[in-house]
Design a protein around this motif. Sequence first.
Motif, mmCIF file in Angstrom:
data_model
loop_
_atom_site.group_PDB
_atom_site.id
_atom_site.type_symbol
_atom_site.label_atom_id
_atom_site.label_comp_id
_atom_site.label_asym_id
_atom_site.label_seq_id
_atom_site.Cartn_x
_atom_site.Cartn_y
_atom_site.Cartn_z
ATOM 1 N N ALA A 349 -16.809 4.974 5.945
ATOM 2 C CA ALA A 349 -16.266 6.274 5.563
ATOM 3 C C ALA A 349 -15.691 6.161 4.162
ATOM 4 N N LEU A 350 -16.138 7.047 3.265
ATOM 5 C CA LEU A 350 -15.711 7.022 1.873
ATOM 6 C C LEU A 350 -15.419 8.456 1.439
ATOM 7 N N PHE A 351 -14.166 8.740 1.050
ATOM 8 C CA PHE A 351 -13.756 10.086 0.648
ATOM 9 C C PHE A 351 -13.393 10.041 -0.837
ATOM 10 N N SER A 352 -14.205 10.697 -1.675
ATOM 11 C CA SER A 352 -14.003 10.571 -3.120
ATOM 12 C C SER A 352 -14.619 11.741 -3.871
ATOM 13 N N ASP A 353 -14.022 12.052 -5.020
ATOM 14 C CA ASP A 353 -14.618 13.010 -5.953
ATOM 15 C C ASP A 353 -15.053 12.319 -7.246
ATOM 16 N N ASN A 354 -15.022 10.972 -7.253
ATOM 17 C CA ASN A 354 -15.429 10.179 -8.414
ATOM 18 C C ASN A 354 -16.813 9.595 -8.130
ATOM 19 N N ALA A 359 -20.369 5.208 -6.307
ATOM 20 C CA ALA A 359 -21.618 4.457 -6.485
ATOM 21 C C ALA A 359 -21.369 2.955 -6.487
ATOM 22 N N VAL A 360 -20.269 2.505 -7.115
ATOM 23 C CA VAL A 360 -19.951 1.074 -7.155
ATOM 24 C C VAL A 360 -19.632 0.562 -5.753
ATOM 25 N N VAL A 361 -18.893 1.332 -4.974
ATOM 26 C CA VAL A 361 -18.567 0.913 -3.607
ATOM 27 C C VAL A 361 -19.843 0.720 -2.792
ATOM 28 N N VAL A 362 -20.749 1.695 -2.853
ATOM 29 C CA VAL A 362 -21.997 1.612 -2.086
ATOM 30 C C VAL A 362 -22.873 0.474 -2.594
ATOM 31 N N ASN A 363 -23.037 0.389 -3.920
ATOM 32 C CA ASN A 363 -23.913 -0.649 -4.491
ATOM 33 C C ASN A 363 -23.418 -2.054 -4.173
ATOM 34 N N SER A 364 -22.113 -2.281 -4.288
ATOM 35 C CA SER A 364 -21.579 -3.628 -4.037
ATOM 36 C C SER A 364 -21.686 -3.998 -2.554
ATOM 37 N N THR A 365 -21.511 -3.003 -1.674
ATOM 38 C CA THR A 365 -21.631 -3.284 -0.238
ATOM 39 C C THR A 365 -23.072 -3.621 0.140
ATOM 40 N N ILE A 379 -20.172 9.793 2.948
ATOM 41 C CA ILE A 379 -19.369 10.169 1.789
ATOM 42 C C ILE A 379 -18.972 11.630 1.926
ATOM 43 N N VAL A 380 -17.667 11.895 1.799
ATOM 44 C CA VAL A 380 -17.153 13.262 1.828
ATOM 45 C C VAL A 380 -16.513 13.537 0.474
ATOM 46 N N THR A 381 -16.884 14.650 -0.143
ATOM 47 C CA THR A 381 -16.351 15.030 -1.445
ATOM 48 C C THR A 381 -15.971 16.508 -1.431
ATOM 49 N N ASP A 382 -15.469 16.993 -2.562
ATOM 50 C CA ASP A 382 -15.066 18.394 -2.629
ATOM 51 C C ASP A 382 -16.224 19.269 -3.099
ATOM 52 N N ARG A 383 -15.978 20.561 -3.146
ATOM 53 C CA ARG A 383 -17.038 21.515 -3.466
ATOM 54 C C ARG A 383 -17.552 21.334 -4.885
ATOM 55 N N LEU A 384 -16.663 20.995 -5.838
ATOM 56 C CA LEU A 384 -17.070 20.878 -7.236
ATOM 57 C C LEU A 384 -18.027 19.712 -7.462
ATOM 58 N N ASN A 385 -17.874 18.649 -6.704
ATOM 59 C CA ASN A 385 -18.668 17.442 -6.934
ATOM 60 C C ASN A 385 -19.754 17.226 -5.875
ATOM 61 N N LEU A 475 -15.523 1.713 9.336
ATOM 62 C CA LEU A 475 -14.807 0.959 8.299
ATOM 63 C C LEU A 475 -14.471 1.913 7.160
ATOM 64 N N PHE A 476 -13.183 2.119 6.937
ATOM 65 C CA PHE A 476 -12.734 3.007 5.861
ATOM 66 C C PHE A 476 -12.615 2.219 4.563
ATOM 67 N N LEU A 477 -13.186 2.778 3.465
ATOM 68 C CA LEU A 477 -13.135 2.150 2.147
ATOM 69 C C LEU A 477 -12.606 3.148 1.127
ATOM 70 N N ASP A 478 -11.680 2.693 0.265
ATOM 71 C CA ASP A 478 -11.243 3.498 -0.876
ATOM 72 C C ASP A 478 -12.304 3.438 -1.970
ATOM 73 N N ASP A 479 -12.245 4.407 -2.900
ATOM 74 C CA ASP A 479 -13.260 4.424 -3.951
ATOM 75 C C ASP A 479 -12.914 3.518 -5.132
ATOM 76 N N ASP A 480 -11.785 2.802 -5.072
ATOM 77 C CA ASP A 480 -11.424 1.881 -6.163
ATOM 78 C C ASP A 480 -11.503 0.426 -5.702
ATOM 79 N N ILE A 481 -12.453 0.149 -4.819
ATOM 80 C CA ILE A 481 -12.650 -1.225 -4.351
ATOM 81 C C ILE A 481 -14.045 -1.707 -4.753
ATOM 82 N N VAL A 482 -14.211 -3.027 -4.721
ATOM 83 C CA VAL A 482 -15.502 -3.675 -4.940
ATOM 84 C C VAL A 482 -15.706 -4.682 -3.818
ATOM 85 N N VAL A 483 -16.845 -4.594 -3.159
ATOM 86 C CA VAL A 483 -17.164 -5.517 -2.063
ATOM 87 C C VAL A 483 -17.826 -6.761 -2.640
#
Length: 653
Positions: A349-354, A359-365, A379-385, A475-483
């Motif tokens: 689970a990844l919640f981000s508007d960045n 992309a880095v979280v997914v690619n590194s995992t 991935i859950v994001t807001d309407r703008l993104n 597994l919950f992941l923040d968008d400022d991590i690297v696997v």
Amino acid sequence: MRRKPVLVLLCITVLAPIVLYTDTLSSFSNSISNSDFIEDGANLNLGNEAERLHALPQESSGALKEPIGVVYIDNSNNSDQISALKGEELSLGRSGEHISRVLSAADEGNRAENESVIVQVTSKDSVGDDGLRKSARETEGLENKETKTEKQAVQAPPKTDSRKQLPDRQSRNSKSADKQSGTTADRQSSNTLMPDARVRQLKDQLIRARVYLGLGPTRSNPHFIKELRVRIREVQRALGDATKDSELPKNANEKLKAMEQLLAKGKQIQDDCSAVIKKLRAMLHSTEEQLRVHKKQTLFLTQLAAKTLPKGLHCLPLRLSTEYYLLNPSQQQFLNQEKLEDPKHYHYALFSDNILAAAVVVNSTVFHAKNPADHVFHIVTDRLNYAAMRMWFIANPPGNATIQVQNIEEFTWLNASYSPVLKQLGSQSMIDYYFRAHRTNSDVNLKYRNPKYLSILNHLRFYLPEIFPKLDKVLFLDDDIVVKKDLTSLWSINLKGKVNGAVETCGENFHRFDRYLNFSNPLIAKNFNPRACGWAYGMNVFDLSEWRKQNITEIYHSWQKLNHDRTLWKLGTLPPGLITFWNRTFTLDRSWHVLGLGYNPNVSQKEIERAAVIHYNGNMKPWLEIGIPKFRSYWSKFVDYDQVYLRDCNINP
């Protein structure tokens, strides 16, 4: 006839004294050569080499014969003295008869006469510097008295004497060399310990100079003040930005000496120590106040930089959204959507508007996964993104992994009547807290004013069972991590009835409960331990089955309602997380999740290398210019800067 007797008498009168004087001189010379040189000659050979005589021409050493009369005596008490006498006679080139005479005199007990000779020859190491200098002067005097044969003998001393004196000279030379090398080593050690000694001295001079500029007696001397200001400018130019002596210009020493002389003159003009002390105290107080203001400004600017979206990251979603709406509806779909609700796969689970961070979280995992096809990213994001996020993963699919991108606006069940936090985020008090220009009661900690706390994306982590109703574990992941390692084994960890699996952070004092919760409130003090260990959001294993059994979401709602006026905690998701999952958190090994790369430049390389996930928590995110440079490479490794959309938006490493 009378002239002849007169001439005869005249000749006798002139020649007789000459003859008599010559005979006397000859006898006196023989006397000196036969006796006095025995004692004085001992000083001729203090070194391991004979002095070369430059006043008279040197004869060939081949014409000399080696002296005779070498005596060997077994008596150890007398051997040194006799050897000394023998060496003395050999160095002076005496005949065998004279050597025998001296040695026999020594055996008969006449050693008192030659005591100084023996001491000087046998105990050179014990002779002081004054004695050596005296012997050298006596040697120079003897050079003017010696005969040609004696000079030649000194030039080529026998091997016996050289062997005896060589260790003495080498010993003195080695001691001198050791002393010099020790002094040099001490000097080098001093330079190594204080490589900025001159830099500090120049800075101290500037402080003293500014003190004199503000004192009455010196200010009344215009010539001194004018020269002092000139010297201050010179020292400032010489000092520049240097932090070590090696960075100073060549003329720095000249400027330092000139300033020191001028300061000495100022000391003579102003001899009142109390006035200098008062001035220094005033300068110290002013400097401390300036430092406080600068720290406050630094904190504000850092928070501002953390909240600001770089131009490239603003351009990227606009560019991607345009491309997305140009696609056909069939091209806007992802593959393998049948895996989205299959509990047999590994779900994230990844919640981000960045977009770039996600992309880095997914690619590194995926890069470290043993079997990427078994991994599903929600991935859950807001309407703008939303359109931009979908377009990115359509253009850059993560291998065989499955991607789902959802719009938070599609969660119709998430509304103000159901979620207390959503109701609070839209309240007037919250709007005033963030957007009023003048606030009478402002928080000291500016991080609580980060706009991310206004985003419901930040609070979706408390609604995981509602978002994934058919999944048992996520597994919950923040968008400022690297696997950095394969994470599949996390799904096999037995949480022992706990809901949340996380890494504790009680190794640091500010990560305990009293840091986040208001223990002056009796409700908090009654239910929680202020010294309890906190834990980290960013990589958390959630057992959704246990979550539903223990009704965790309702617990979260109840505490959010109690905190409607923000008296239990400020803002953010970690304080309500600590409360909601109190006694429901299973501790993971610290190697699973290493934090601090967004604020702590001292995170050890060893910890990073053994970590499964590294977390850039803090303001210094790797996609911002304020990011810590030495940690940025771990993040940028999973960004393809040659991608067309990144080039169009001028996003560079």
